[in-house]
Write a protein that holds these residues in place. Sequence first.
Motif, mmCIF file in Angstrom:
data_model
loop_
_atom_site.group_PDB
_atom_site.id
_atom_site.type_symbol
_atom_site.label_atom_id
_atom_site.label_comp_id
_atom_site.label_asym_id
_atom_site.label_seq_id
_atom_site.Cartn_x
_atom_site.Cartn_y
_atom_site.Cartn_z
ATOM 1 N N THR A 200 2.582 0.286 5.239
ATOM 2 C CA THR A 200 2.593 -0.080 3.823
ATOM 3 C C THR A 200 1.977 -1.451 3.587
ATOM 4 O O THR A 200 1.775 -1.842 2.444
ATOM 5 C CB THR A 200 4.031 -0.080 3.282
ATOM 6 O OG1 THR A 200 4.832 -0.974 4.067
ATOM 7 C CG2 THR A 200 4.627 1.316 3.354
ATOM 8 N N GLN A 201 1.676 -2.179 4.665
ATOM 9 C CA GLN A 201 1.014 -3.474 4.536
ATOM 10 C C GLN A 201 0.351 -3.819 5.867
ATOM 11 O O GLN A 201 0.802 -3.413 6.932
ATOM 12 C CB GLN A 201 2.005 -4.575 4.135
ATOM 13 C CG GLN A 201 1.340 -5.894 3.755
ATOM 14 C CD GLN A 201 2.338 -6.922 3.251
ATOM 15 O OE1 GLN A 201 3.536 -6.792 3.479
ATOM 16 N NE2 GLN A 201 1.864 -7.942 2.555
ATOM 17 N N LEU B 211 0.831 -1.199 0.000
ATOM 18 C CA LEU B 211 0.000 0.000 0.000
ATOM 19 C C LEU B 211 0.869 1.254 0.000
ATOM 20 O O LEU B 211 2.020 1.235 0.430
ATOM 21 C CB LEU B 211 -0.910 0.018 1.227
ATOM 22 C CG LEU B 211 -1.844 -1.182 1.416
ATOM 23 C CD1 LEU B 211 -2.516 -1.126 2.776
ATOM 24 C CD2 LEU B 211 -2.895 -1.220 0.307
ATOM 25 N N SER B 212 0.277 2.339 -0.477
ATOM 26 C CA SER B 212 0.910 3.656 -0.414
ATOM 27 C C SER B 212 -0.151 4.670 0.002
ATOM 28 O O SER B 212 -1.333 4.337 0.133
ATOM 29 C CB SER B 212 1.511 4.042 -1.778
ATOM 30 O OG SER B 212 0.481 4.263 -2.741
ATOM 31 N N THR B 213 0.259 5.902 0.207
ATOM 32 C CA THR B 213 -0.709 6.927 0.605
ATOM 33 C C THR B 213 -1.745 7.186 -0.485
ATOM 34 O O THR B 213 -2.847 7.652 -0.193
ATOM 35 C CB THR B 213 0.026 8.244 0.928
ATOM 36 O OG1 THR B 213 0.844 8.618 -0.192
ATOM 37 C CG2 THR B 213 0.892 8.082 2.155
ATOM 38 N N TYR B 214 -1.401 6.864 -1.739
ATOM 39 C CA TYR B 214 -2.358 7.062 -2.830
ATOM 40 C C TYR B 214 -3.498 6.046 -2.786
ATOM 41 O O TYR B 214 -4.499 6.223 -3.484
ATOM 42 C CB TYR B 214 -1.652 6.980 -4.190
ATOM 43 C CG TYR B 214 -0.821 8.191 -4.506
ATOM 44 C CD1 TYR B 214 -1.413 9.392 -4.884
ATOM 45 C CD2 TYR B 214 0.570 8.146 -4.417
ATOM 46 C CE1 TYR B 214 -0.651 10.515 -5.163
ATOM 47 C CE2 TYR B 214 1.339 9.263 -4.698
ATOM 48 C CZ TYR B 214 0.725 10.442 -5.066
ATOM 49 O OH TYR B 214 1.480 11.554 -5.347
ATOM 50 N N SER C 221 8.361 -6.533 11.527
ATOM 51 C CA SER C 221 7.552 -6.810 12.714
ATOM 52 C C SER C 221 6.120 -6.350 12.500
ATOM 53 O O SER C 221 5.831 -5.522 11.636
ATOM 54 C CB SER C 221 8.155 -6.117 13.940
ATOM 55 O OG SER C 221 8.188 -4.710 13.738
ATOM 56 N N THR C 222 5.210 -6.886 13.288
ATOM 57 C CA THR C 222 3.785 -6.596 13.094
ATOM 58 C C THR C 222 3.159 -6.125 14.408
ATOM 59 O O THR C 222 2.625 -6.929 15.169
ATOM 60 C CB THR C 222 3.034 -7.837 12.591
ATOM 61 O OG1 THR C 222 3.298 -8.928 13.505
ATOM 62 C CG2 THR C 222 3.485 -8.218 11.207
ATOM 63 N N GLY D 284 -0.208 -4.022 11.730
ATOM 64 C CA GLY D 284 0.488 -3.244 10.719
ATOM 65 C C GLY D 284 1.915 -3.720 10.557
ATOM 66 O O GLY D 284 2.639 -3.899 11.543
ATOM 67 N N VAL D 285 2.344 -3.947 9.329
ATOM 68 C CA VAL D 285 3.692 -4.437 9.041
ATOM 69 C C VAL D 285 4.620 -3.242 8.852
ATOM 70 O O VAL D 285 4.392 -2.399 7.982
ATOM 71 C CB VAL D 285 3.704 -5.322 7.783
ATOM 72 C CG1 VAL D 285 5.109 -5.825 7.493
ATOM 73 C CG2 VAL D 285 2.734 -6.487 7.945
#
Length: 471
Positions: A136-137, A61-64, A101-102, A95-96
């Motif tokens: 981002t993931q 993922l990105s901010t877009y 780490s998560t 959140g990765v």
Amino acid sequence: MRLYTLSKRHFVLVFVVFFVCFGLTVFIGIAGPNVIETSVARTDLNNSLKLKPFNLSSPPLSTYNQQLWLTCIVELDQHDVSLKKNVTMTVKVLGVVKDGSTPYVNNQVHNRTRLLSCAQKCSEIIVAHLGYLNYTQYNIFVSFEDLNKLTYTIQNITFTWKTYNPTFSQVEIWFRFVFVVLTFVVTCLFAHSLRKFSMRDWGIEQKWMSILLPLLLLYNDPFFPLSFLVNSWFPGMLDDLFQSLFLCALLLFWLCVYHGIRVQGERKCLTFYLPKFFIVGLLWLAAVTLGIWQTVNEVHDPTYQYRVDTGNFQGMKIFFLVVATTYILYLLFLIVRACSELRNMPYVDLRLKFLTALTFVVLVISIVILYLRFGAQVLQDNFVAELSTHYQNSAEFLSFYGLLNFYLYTLAFVYSPSKNALYESQLKDNPAFSMLNDSDDDVIYGSDYEEMPLQNGQTIRAKYKEESDSD
């Protein structure tokens, strides 16, 4: 107003330009990218896996991508099944980060009850919704506790990730920027055209346009790029606030103009403005309350949905429909009253006809777009909660923004002062000068030439000049 100097041909040209600009926006949207980007994670089931959690990893993922939804559809082995059952699900969102780490998102596990509704096929269930993206993931663990109690065999559960298409996000940024610039230019030109007149000489439409145009600037949201620079829920909530503020101001504009066009002189705040502010204020309060309520709760709980997790949602929905019905009836009453009382007053009647015609066109287009976009789901409960995930292409987004922007631009052009406005300001906004025996066409357009400006206006203007010279 320029409205008084336009011929029939000019009126046709105004509507043609409006439709061309709106149509151009729609065609650009049709050629644009899809709004929602989907990624399917299909999971095969057997009896040993039913009670175990599903470990689902989102695409990068990105901010877009702006937001993230996780939905699921339960597939039964029998297709012609009518079933409604509450299902308890447990959701854990992780959140990765860059080092792999998560960490927990909000550091808790969420338990929610969702309605599994099946008729030929089962409806989609929204598992989680992240209004803004800090990572981002994401990894999401989902488990269902009551699926093994179903009388039908579950063939499969299909999970789907939904995000905004990054290409669409870039298109949205550019179009919002274009509309912000155009609105700023139109606002400056309209304000510049009124600089020679005091506010007491402005018509009620001109006063309202001086309010609506700055609000349209906020509706286009010049702060929208902040949502891609700041990982926060605030820019999104600010956008919702600006949109609701402009739309409610537009509703208030219609009430005030259709009533104020009949009431000349001083319009008292208590009897004229207060009832209108009360009705529209209730609509605005309901819309903002639901929006802020959803946003704030989603920050603490990604599985939160006010449609299914709030006992008062049905009451809020009934309240909104009652107030909206009251507004519609009141507006229809003002329109009918204005049309019946002002049909023999040519100048005022022209203002009434033009605003009604253009507003009717805008409302019809809006209803058509809503129906094409949502169909019969407009009247269903799940309409509100799943509103954001039903865009199919850029045309559905650009059509609303383009429609309202070009509507305001058209009104600003027509209501801006004409070249002879210094003389007309003394005559045309006063209905006493409109009580003439000529027909509307003779008074406004002239009886011999279609291109001739206002005949009686010229005669009175000439008389006005002679009296000024003699003084």
